[in-house]
Design an enzyme around this catalytic site. Structure first.
Site, PDB file in Angstrom:
ATOM      1  N   CYS A   1      21.669 -52.109  -5.971  1.00 43.88           N
ATOM      2  CA  CYS A   1      20.933 -52.126  -4.970  1.00 43.88           C
ATOM      3  C   CYS A   1      19.984 -53.318  -4.766  1.00 43.88           C
ATOM      4  CB  CYS A   1      20.237 -50.682  -4.695  1.00 43.88           C
ATOM      5  SG  CYS A   1      18.937 -50.360  -5.650  1.00 43.88           S
TER       6      CYS A   1
ATOM      7  N   ARG B   1      31.833 -40.144 -11.201  1.00 47.93           N
ATOM      8  CA  ARG B   1      32.399 -41.225 -11.738  1.00 47.93           C
ATOM      9  C   ARG B   1      32.014 -41.581 -13.315  1.00 47.93           C
ATOM     10  NH1 ARG B   1      33.054 -45.362  -6.509  1.00 47.93           N
ATOM     11  NH2 ARG B   1      34.578 -44.037  -5.461  1.00 47.93           N
TER      12      ARG B   1
END
Length: 488
Positions: free
Chosen positions: A284, A180
């Site tokens: 994260c 991506r």
């Protein structure tokens, strides 16, 4: 649609057209524009890169450590010179705002800077006398060919904590970037080559399952570093370990932030907004849950709602934009489904980001769900989007108990000026990276990125001294040198 450029793999110092029969569009998530196409490369291409990397390792591992470090220093200087170009590439293909992208580039540069300290990092230990006329020394050596599997959300910072350190320590490297966000890696390859890195030491193979499985199964590859989701991380760790490789897998997160009654209200709100909604929540270390003490809850949440509603949403290249898009349409739909699941399970939606008013791109606005409980899906799962769950608690002890019920244990934060509370939090919370009066406790390169529980699989973490241990193995030499004949 006009002809779209097809990216090539980078093997043995050359851009090589893939033999893949499938390409995927690389999309600007803010506009939907197709930027290029990336090959979903074959297993054979990964295997070819492994052979090349093994050949390059034989020579590169013999290069003097200070000379290897100079290549890294040159790379670092080139990154600094191209900082703005790199940041714009990140925003273009990832969507985060330009300020955040510049910050990511800086963290990547700092990772390279840390790796350039290889002469010091490679030093072993010795003891001059372990017995009569006997000495011992501990030497570090590179492990060989290393594979890296990197995510889309930090296309510069994460790869730059992988390959620069591994290469500085004498290894060769094969990287599978996210399909991506491949354009940033194309530029990094160009700059690393310009810095003087020999052919074959660093190779890039774009792809998906076949490339991942190749990295995990090819016998030439001795170690694997992974950053991504929990399900894929589990697979990487189990498969790589079964094939006798060193594996570090940094996976999911559900980071809790604790707000106590004595917290600085304005500062805490500012930090929580940034931590929860920065980078569209696709990190994260994002704040996913706030547990707030009852005494400050009403005032804090009123201020938090107002701040969330005032966040500017849009294309990250535009001035003043704070919140960019999520990476793809499927991520947008998945996020909205989580919000609606939260409502079904009894949460109260106090800031609704499902509709942003933007006609193009994949946007989700800041979303706050209150009255959340630990049996709800939105509390359990990593949503990876700008969605914040709120739980009111009676005290710090309850807040810690709530956080520790999560299967994830990447990071946790507390906002308070109470030293005793801070110490209790530090000792009792289950998480590897803690923040005190700050929202995103991601450590600098010289400290480990130390998630716990389901946030990490392995023994040695990324970054810090752990990374040096991960990319090297040790050889202890015990030698006897009799002084017979030299007596006075």
């Amino acid at each position: 649609m006009a002809d779209v450029r097809k990216l090539k793999n980078y093997i043995n110092g050359e851009w090589v057209e893939s033999r893949a029969d499938k390409y995927e569009d690389v999309i600007n998530p803010a506009t939907g524009e197709v930027l290029c196409q990336v090959p979903i490369s074959t297993r054979a291409e990964l295997d070819q890169a492994a052979v090349i990397a093994e050949q390059a390792f034989e020579k590169w591992s013999q290069v003097a450590v200070p000379r290897r470090a100079r290549v890294l220093f040159s790379f670092q200087q080139l990154l600094i010179q191209h900082k703005e170009e790199l940041a714009r590439l990140i925003t273009l293909e990832n969507g985060k705002n330009l300020s955040e992208a510049r910050g990511e580039v800086q963290r990547g540069i700092e990772n390279v800077e840390f790796a350039a300290g290889a002469p010091t990092l490679m030093m072993g230990d010795s003891l001059a006398s372990i017995a009569t006329d006997v000495e011992a020394a501990n030497y570090r050596y590179p492990v060989g060919v290393v594979g890296g599997i990197a995510p889309f959300n930090f296309p510069m910072m994460v790869p730059c904590w992988m390959f620069p350190m591994a290469i500085a320590l004498g290894n060769s490297f094969i990287l599978k970037p996210s399909e991506r966000t491949p354009l940033l890696m194309e530029k990094l390859v160009e700059l690393f080559s310009e810095a003087g890195l020999p052919k074959g030491v660093f190779n890039v193979v774009y792809g998906a399952h076949d490339v991942v499985n190749g990295i995990l199964e090819n016998e030439i590859i001795k170690a694997v570093s992974f950053v991504g989701s929990k399900p894929v991380g589990e697979y990487v760790y189990k498969t790589g370990s079964a094939n006798l490789k060193r594996v570090q897998a940094l996976t999911g997160a559900k980071n809790h932030t604790i707000v106590l009654n004595d917290a600085d209200l304005e500062d805490t709100v500012t930090n929580v907004i940034s931590a929860a909604f920065g980078s569209a929540g696709e990190r994260c270390m994002a704040c996913a849950v706030v547990t707030v003490e009852e005494g400050i809850a009403d005032e804090f949440l009123a201020a938090l709602r107002t701040a969330a509603q005032n966040v500017k949403i849009g294309n990250g290249l535009d001035d003043g934009v704070f919140l960019g898009p999520v990476i793809r349409e499927e991520n947008q739909k998945r996020t909205i489904a989580y919000i609606e699941k939260g409502l079904e399970e009894g949460a109260k939606l106090t800031v609704d980001g499902r509709e942003t008013g933007l006609s193009e791109g994949h946007f989700v606005g800041p979303t706050i769900l209150e009255d959340v409980t630990t049996d709800m899906t939105i509390w359990k799962d990593e949503i990876f989007a700008p969605v914040l769950s709120v739980i009111r608690v009676k005290n710090l002890q309850e807040a810690v108990r709530v956080a520790n019920q999560s299967e994830f244990a990447n990071g946790a934060c507390i906002f308070t000026n109470n030293a005793k509370a801070i110490r209790y939090f530090r000792e009792k919370i289950d998480a590897g990276m803690l923040g005190v009066n700050l929202g995103v406790p991601a450590p600098m390169a010289f400290f480990p990125f130390s998630g716990w529980k389901s946030s990490f699989y392995g023994t040695l973490h990324a970054n810090g001294k752990d990374s040096v241990d991960f990319y090297t193995h040790k050889k202890v030499v015990t030698a006897r040198y009799s002084l017979k004949g030299y007596e006075e």
